[in-house]
Motif scaffolding. Structure first.
Motif, PDB file in Angstrom:
ATOM      1  N   ASN A   9     -14.447 -88.946  43.957  1.00  0.00           N
ATOM      2  CA  ASN A   9     -15.596 -89.586  43.317  1.00  0.00           C
ATOM      3  C   ASN A   9     -15.158 -90.334  42.060  1.00  0.00           C
ATOM      4  O   ASN A   9     -14.974 -89.721  40.999  1.00  0.00           O
ATOM      5  CB  ASN A   9     -16.654 -88.544  42.941  1.00  0.00           C
ATOM      6  CG  ASN A   9     -17.822 -89.176  42.182  1.00  0.00           C
ATOM      7  OD1 ASN A   9     -18.167 -90.332  42.412  1.00  0.00           O
ATOM      8  ND2 ASN A   9     -18.422 -88.414  41.285  1.00  0.00           N
ATOM      9  N   PRO A  10     -14.997 -91.662  42.141  1.00  0.00           N
ATOM     10  CA  PRO A  10     -14.607 -92.437  40.965  1.00  0.00           C
ATOM     11  C   PRO A  10     -15.794 -92.822  40.085  1.00  0.00           C
ATOM     12  O   PRO A  10     -15.613 -93.509  39.075  1.00  0.00           O
ATOM     13  CB  PRO A  10     -13.968 -93.683  41.582  1.00  0.00           C
ATOM     14  CG  PRO A  10     -14.723 -93.887  42.858  1.00  0.00           C
ATOM     15  CD  PRO A  10     -15.066 -92.503  43.363  1.00  0.00           C
ATOM     16  N   ASP A  51      -7.231 -71.626  43.483  1.00  0.00           N
ATOM     17  CA  ASP A  51      -7.089 -72.462  44.675  1.00  0.00           C
ATOM     18  C   ASP A  51      -7.669 -73.846  44.435  1.00  0.00           C
ATOM     19  O   ASP A  51      -7.043 -74.855  44.773  1.00  0.00           O
ATOM     20  CB  ASP A  51      -7.777 -71.797  45.875  1.00  0.00           C
ATOM     21  CG  ASP A  51      -7.069 -70.531  46.333  1.00  0.00           C
ATOM     22  OD1 ASP A  51      -5.841 -70.442  46.127  1.00  0.00           O
ATOM     23  OD2 ASP A  51      -7.731 -69.641  46.877  1.00  0.00           O
ATOM     24  N   THR A  52      -8.857 -73.902  43.849  1.00  0.00           N
ATOM     25  CA  THR A  52      -9.496 -75.195  43.602  1.00  0.00           C
ATOM     26  C   THR A  52     -10.288 -75.168  42.299  1.00  0.00           C
ATOM     27  O   THR A  52     -10.871 -74.146  41.923  1.00  0.00           O
ATOM     28  CB  THR A  52     -10.474 -75.585  44.736  1.00  0.00           C
ATOM     29  OG1 THR A  52     -11.480 -74.573  44.862  1.00  0.00           O
ATOM     30  CG2 THR A  52      -9.740 -75.766  46.050  1.00  0.00           C
ATOM     31  N   VAL A  53     -10.265 -76.299  41.614  1.00  0.00           N
ATOM     32  CA  VAL A  53     -11.139 -76.569  40.473  1.00  0.00           C
ATOM     33  C   VAL A  53     -11.850 -77.882  40.794  1.00  0.00           C
ATOM     34  O   VAL A  53     -11.216 -78.936  40.850  1.00  0.00           O
ATOM     35  CB  VAL A  53     -10.351 -76.703  39.156  1.00  0.00           C
ATOM     36  CG1 VAL A  53     -11.296 -76.991  37.989  1.00  0.00           C
ATOM     37  CG2 VAL A  53      -9.516 -75.462  38.892  1.00  0.00           C
ATOM     38  N   ASN A  70     -14.474 -84.255  42.317  1.00  0.00           N
ATOM     39  CA  ASN A  70     -13.019 -84.352  42.421  1.00  0.00           C
ATOM     40  C   ASN A  70     -12.429 -82.949  42.361  1.00  0.00           C
ATOM     41  O   ASN A  70     -12.947 -82.076  41.648  1.00  0.00           O
ATOM     42  CB  ASN A  70     -12.463 -85.210  41.287  1.00  0.00           C
ATOM     43  CG  ASN A  70     -13.058 -86.598  41.290  1.00  0.00           C
ATOM     44  OD1 ASN A  70     -12.687 -87.449  42.092  1.00  0.00           O
ATOM     45  ND2 ASN A  70     -13.998 -86.844  40.374  1.00  0.00           N
ATOM     46  N   THR A  71     -11.331 -82.732  43.095  1.00  0.00           N
ATOM     47  CA  THR A  71     -10.803 -81.373  43.227  1.00  0.00           C
ATOM     48  C   THR A  71      -9.340 -81.301  42.827  1.00  0.00           C
ATOM     49  O   THR A  71      -8.500 -82.054  43.329  1.00  0.00           O
ATOM     50  CB  THR A  71     -10.967 -80.872  44.671  1.00  0.00           C
ATOM     51  OG1 THR A  71     -12.355 -80.889  45.022  1.00  0.00           O
ATOM     52  CG2 THR A  71     -10.444 -79.447  44.802  1.00  0.00           C
ATOM     53  N   LEU A  72      -9.052 -80.377  41.920  1.00  0.00           N
ATOM     54  CA  LEU A  72      -7.696 -80.037  41.525  1.00  0.00           C
ATOM     55  C   LEU A  72      -7.322 -78.740  42.247  1.00  0.00           C
ATOM     56  O   LEU A  72      -8.030 -77.738  42.136  1.00  0.00           O
ATOM     57  CB  LEU A  72      -7.626 -79.848  40.005  1.00  0.00           C
ATOM     58  CG  LEU A  72      -6.293 -79.392  39.411  1.00  0.00           C
ATOM     59  CD1 LEU A  72      -5.200 -80.419  39.661  1.00  0.00           C
ATOM     60  CD2 LEU A  72      -6.451 -79.142  37.906  1.00  0.00           C
ATOM     61  N   SER A  73      -6.222 -78.762  42.996  1.00  0.00           N
ATOM     62  CA  SER A  73      -5.840 -77.616  43.826  1.00  0.00           C
ATOM     63  C   SER A  73      -4.534 -76.997  43.352  1.00  0.00           C
ATOM     64  O   SER A  73      -3.673 -77.667  42.770  1.00  0.00           O
ATOM     65  CB  SER A  73      -5.679 -78.060  45.289  1.00  0.00           C
ATOM     66  OG  SER A  73      -6.873 -78.604  45.781  1.00  0.00           O
ATOM     67  N   ASN A  74      -4.410 -75.680  43.651  1.00  0.00           N
ATOM     68  CA  ASN A  74      -3.161 -74.944  43.441  1.00  0.00           C
ATOM     69  C   ASN A  74      -2.718 -75.002  41.980  1.00  0.00           C
ATOM     70  O   ASN A  74      -1.609 -75.416  41.660  1.00  0.00           O
ATOM     71  CB  ASN A  74      -2.058 -75.516  44.345  1.00  0.00           C
ATOM     72  CG  ASN A  74      -0.830 -74.638  44.385  1.00  0.00           C
ATOM     73  OD1 ASN A  74      -0.924 -73.420  44.428  1.00  0.00           O
ATOM     74  ND2 ASN A  74       0.340 -75.268  44.354  1.00  0.00           N
ATOM     75  N   VAL A  75      -3.582 -74.567  41.083  1.00  0.00           N
ATOM     76  CA  VAL A  75      -3.310 -74.714  39.655  1.00  0.00           C
ATOM     77  C   VAL A  75      -3.218 -73.344  38.980  1.00  0.00           C
ATOM     78  O   VAL A  75      -4.005 -72.440  39.248  1.00  0.00           O
ATOM     79  CB  VAL A  75      -4.401 -75.589  38.976  1.00  0.00           C
ATOM     80  CG1 VAL A  75      -5.785 -74.992  39.156  1.00  0.00           C
ATOM     81  CG2 VAL A  75      -4.100 -75.817  37.520  1.00  0.00           C
ATOM     82  N   THR A 103     -15.822 -89.704  33.972  1.00  0.00           N
ATOM     83  CA  THR A 103     -15.231 -90.119  35.246  1.00  0.00           C
ATOM     84  C   THR A 103     -13.813 -89.571  35.336  1.00  0.00           C
ATOM     85  O   THR A 103     -13.120 -89.427  34.332  1.00  0.00           O
ATOM     86  CB  THR A 103     -15.192 -91.653  35.395  1.00  0.00           C
ATOM     87  OG1 THR A 103     -14.446 -92.228  34.316  1.00  0.00           O
ATOM     88  CG2 THR A 103     -16.588 -92.243  35.425  1.00  0.00           C
ATOM     89  N   ILE A 104     -13.418 -89.248  36.570  1.00  0.00           N
ATOM     90  CA  ILE A 104     -12.060 -88.797  36.856  1.00  0.00           C
ATOM     91  C   ILE A 104     -11.515 -89.687  37.961  1.00  0.00           C
ATOM     92  O   ILE A 104     -12.104 -89.790  39.037  1.00  0.00           O
ATOM     93  CB  ILE A 104     -12.046 -87.325  37.304  1.00  0.00           C
ATOM     94  CG1 ILE A 104     -12.597 -86.421  36.196  1.00  0.00           C
ATOM     95  CG2 ILE A 104     -10.622 -86.890  37.676  1.00  0.00           C
ATOM     96  CD1 ILE A 104     -12.707 -84.967  36.590  1.00  0.00           C
TER      97      ILE A 104
END
Length: 516
Positions: free
Chosen positions: A242-243, A315-317, A322-327, A367-368
Motif C-alpha cells: 500500500n503506497p 513473524d509479521t509486523v 504493508n508487512t515487515l516479516s521475520n524481524v 506512507t510506507i
C-alpha cells in the motif's frame, strides 16, 4: 578484483601528503620510519593484497562469546560480528566508496560524518597506513613500563590519532583515536605477531581497560572478490502493498501508529530515538511471543543506561497495509506506564531501516514505500544523518556558536536535553529556570530510547538551535549528566513542526516545514 583500483586510490590519497618540514616533524618521521621497519610492511606496498582475519573475544571464564571475521582489501573491509551466545550478527564495512552499517535485521545504512572519519582512521591504523603521514612529537609517556614517544598524526578525511611508539623497538604500544574528541578511543595492550617472514601485524589488543581481542587466525592473500565487501541482504523483508497514505495519530506530545504483530492489533509510539522495536511484556503475552534470549543492551545512541530486555522473533509486523516479516524485536522489562494512549510498545529503527517512510504531521497521515521509489526533495531541506547507532544524529548549532551532535528523538516530549559539559566545558550560557525540572522528570519515564531515564540537572531558556537554515528559536532546554560532550537530544516539540521523509537506506531525512 575489478575494483581493487578503488582501494588503491584511497590508499594513495591517505599516503600522498607532503614531507615534514619542522625539526619536531623530523623526529616524528624518524619514529614512524622505525615503526615501519618494525612492522616490515606498509599499506599499498603489495605485501597483503587481501586479508581474512578471525578475531575473538572471551568472557571472564575464558569462553569465546564474540567472533568477528574481517575481510580486507587495502582500506576496504567487511566485518561480520557474531554474538555467539545469541547467534545474531551485525555487519559493517567500507566498499572503497562508502562506509556502511548493517543492523541485526540486516537493514543497511550508509555512514557519513564523524563516524566515517573515525572508521577511516581506525582502518588506516590497523592496516599500517600511517607511516608516511607528517606527524609531530606530542610528548612522552610510559606504557606497560616502557617509555614511549607520542606521535600525533592528522589523517586526511579522518580523525587525529596519537601513536605511542617505543623508540627502541619501533613497536606501537598504544594508540588514541580522536584524542579529546567525541570519538576518543584508546587502543592498548597491543601485541604483534609475524604473519609472513619479516611482516608483523597486530595480533591482540584492548579497548581501554576492557578484556583483550585476539586474532585467532590471520590469513594473508586469500582469494575473495571485492564484491564480498558489500553489505548483506536483509534478513527482515518488506512487502510494500500500500503506497497510499494511512492515518497515524499526532498527540500533544507524541506520534502513535496502529500496527498488528503476528496478526494481533496494538498501538505503538513512533519513536525515532529507538534503535529497535520494543514491545511491552503485557502485549507480548497477548501475542504469545516466546523469548529467544535475554540481554542487557543500551537503549539508544547517546546517554543511554543499560536496559534489561528479552529478544523475540516477530513473524509479521503489518502497518498501513504493508508487512515487515521475520524481524527481531525486544521486550522491555520496564513498564510504559502513565501514557494516556496506553501504548503496547514503540516502533523505531526497524520501521525506517529498509523503507521510505513519510510522516505528514499536518494531515496526520503516513506512507510506507519501497526505498527504490524516486524521492522528491524539492519541497524541503535534505539532512544527512549518522545512523550508526540506529537513531538519527545530525549536526546542529546551539546559540549560534556551539557545534553539537543532536539526536532527533520523536519519543521524547517537549524539551531539548543537552550534555552538562556544554556548560562546564564549551561555554554555553542560558537563563536558568528550574520550574520545568519536575515536569520533565515526570514525562521522561520512557526517555525516547526504550526505558532510559534522563535526569535533568538544571533547566532554562536557550536562544536557538539551528539545523542548517532551520532555526528553532526560544528553546526550553535542560542539561543532564546522562549525556556527554557535545551531545544534544531534540524531541517531539521540534519534529512536530515538519512533514518528514525518512530515507534511512540513503542515510537522509527531508524536513518540510508546515505551511502554517
Amino acid at each position: 578484483m575489478p575494483r581493487l583500483t578503488v582501494f588503491l586510490t584511497v590508499v594513495l590519497t591517505v599516503l600522498s601528503i607532503s614531507a615534514p618540514s619542522r625539526a619536531a616533524d623530523d623526529a616524528a618521521a624518524a619514529l614512524l620510519a622505525k615503526h615501519h621497519a618494525f612492522a616490515g610492511w606498509q599499506l599499498g606496498d603489495g605485501t597483503f593484497k587481501t586479508l581474512r582475519l578471525t578475531r575473538e573475544y572471551a568472557n571472564e571464564r575464558g569462553a569465546v562469546i564474540r567472533r568477528r571475521v574481517e575481510l580486507r582489501i587495502g582500506l576496504g573491509y567487511r566485518n561480520i560480528n557474531t554474538n555467539l551466545e545469541r547467534n545474531v550478527s551485525y555487519e559493517d564495512g567500507f566498499t572503497g566508496n562508502i562506509f556502511w552499517n548493517s543492523s541485526w535485521n540486516g537493514f543497511t545504512t550508509p555512514e557519513y560524518g564523524d563516524a566515517a572519519k573515525y572508521d577511516l582512521t581506525y582502518a588506516a591504523f590497523f592496516n599500517e597506513g600511517l607511516d608516511t603521514l607528517p606527524g609531530t612529537i606530542h610528548g612522552s609517556d610510559t606504557v606497560a613500563g616502557t617509555t614511549v614517544q607520542i606521535v600525533r598524526l592528522s589523517v586526511p578525511s579522518g580523525d587525529v590519532i596519537d601513536l605511542y611508539i617505543d623508540p627502541a623497538s619501533g613497536a606501537c604500544l598504544q594508540a588514541v583515536i580522536d584524542p579529546g574528541g567525541e570519538y576518543e578511543t584508546t587502543i592498548n595492550a597491543i601485541q604483534y605477531a609475524e604473519v609472513l617472514p619479516g611482516k608483523q601485524m597486530i595480533h591482540s589488543f584492548r579497548f581501554g581497560g576492557g578484556r583483550p581481542y585476539v586474532y585467532a587466525k590471520i590469513e594473508p592473500n586469500v582469494l575473495f572478490s571485492d564484491q564480498e565487501l558489500h553489505p548483506p541482504a536483509p534478513s527482515a523483508t518488506w512487502s510494500f502493498s500500500n503506497p497510499q497514505p494511512f492515518p497515524f495519530k499526532v498527540s500533544y506530545d507524541r506520534f502513535y501508529v496502529d500496527a498488528a504483530i503476528d496478526g494481533v492489533p496494538g498501538r505503538f509510539i513512533l519513536d525515532t530515538g529507538s534503535s529497535s522495536i520494543y514491545l511491552t511484556q503485557r502485549f507480548a503475552a497477548k501475542v504469545k511471543l516466546k523469548t529467544l534470549w535475554s540481554s542487557t543492551t543500551l537503549g539508544g545512541a547517546i546517554g543511554s543506561e543499560a536496559v534489561k530486555s528479552d529478544v523475540v522473533k516477530l513473524d509479521t509486523v503489518t502497518i498501513g497495509g504493508n508487512t515487515l516479516s521475520n524481524v527481531l524485536a525486544e521486550l522491555n522489562r520496564s513498564n510504559f506506564n502513565g501514557d494516556t494512549d496506553a501504548p503496547d510498545g514503540l516502533i523505531g529503527f526497524d520501521l525506517f531501516g529498509g523503507a521510505l517512510v513519510t510522516l505528514d504531521t499536518a494531515a496526520s497521515t503516513m506512507t510506507i514505500r519501497d526505498p527504490s521509489t524516486e524521492l522528491d526533495t524539492s519541497q524541503g531541506i535534505t539532512v544527512l544523518a549518522d545512523l550508526s547507532a540506529g537513531v538519527p544524529i545530525v549536526p546542529m548549532k546551539l546559540n549560534g556558536s556551539i557545534d553539537v551532535r543532536s539526536m532527533l528523538d520523536s519519543g521524547t516530549p517537549e524539551h531539548v536535553l543537552f550534555s552538562h559539559e556544554l556548560i562546564s566545558r564549551y561555554g554555553l550560557r542560558m537563563a536558568v529556570d528550574n520550574s520545568g525540572v519536575g515536569y520533565l522528570q515526570s514525562h521522561l519515564y520512557f526517555g525516547g530510547v526504550a526505558g532510559t531515564d534522563f535526569q535533568p540537572a538544571e533547566c532554562g531558556h536557550l536562544d536557538s538551535l539551528a539545523l542548517g537554515p532551520i532555526q528553532y528559536a526560544g528553546v526550553n532546554g535542560c542539561s543532564t549528566y546522562d549525556l556527554s560532550g557535545r551531545d544534544v537530544l531534540v524531541g517531539f516539540d521540534f519534529l512536530k513542526h515538519f512533514n518528514i521523509i525518512f530515507d534511512y537506506p540513503h542515510a537522509r531525512m527531508v524536513m518540510i516545514p508546515h505551511k502554517d
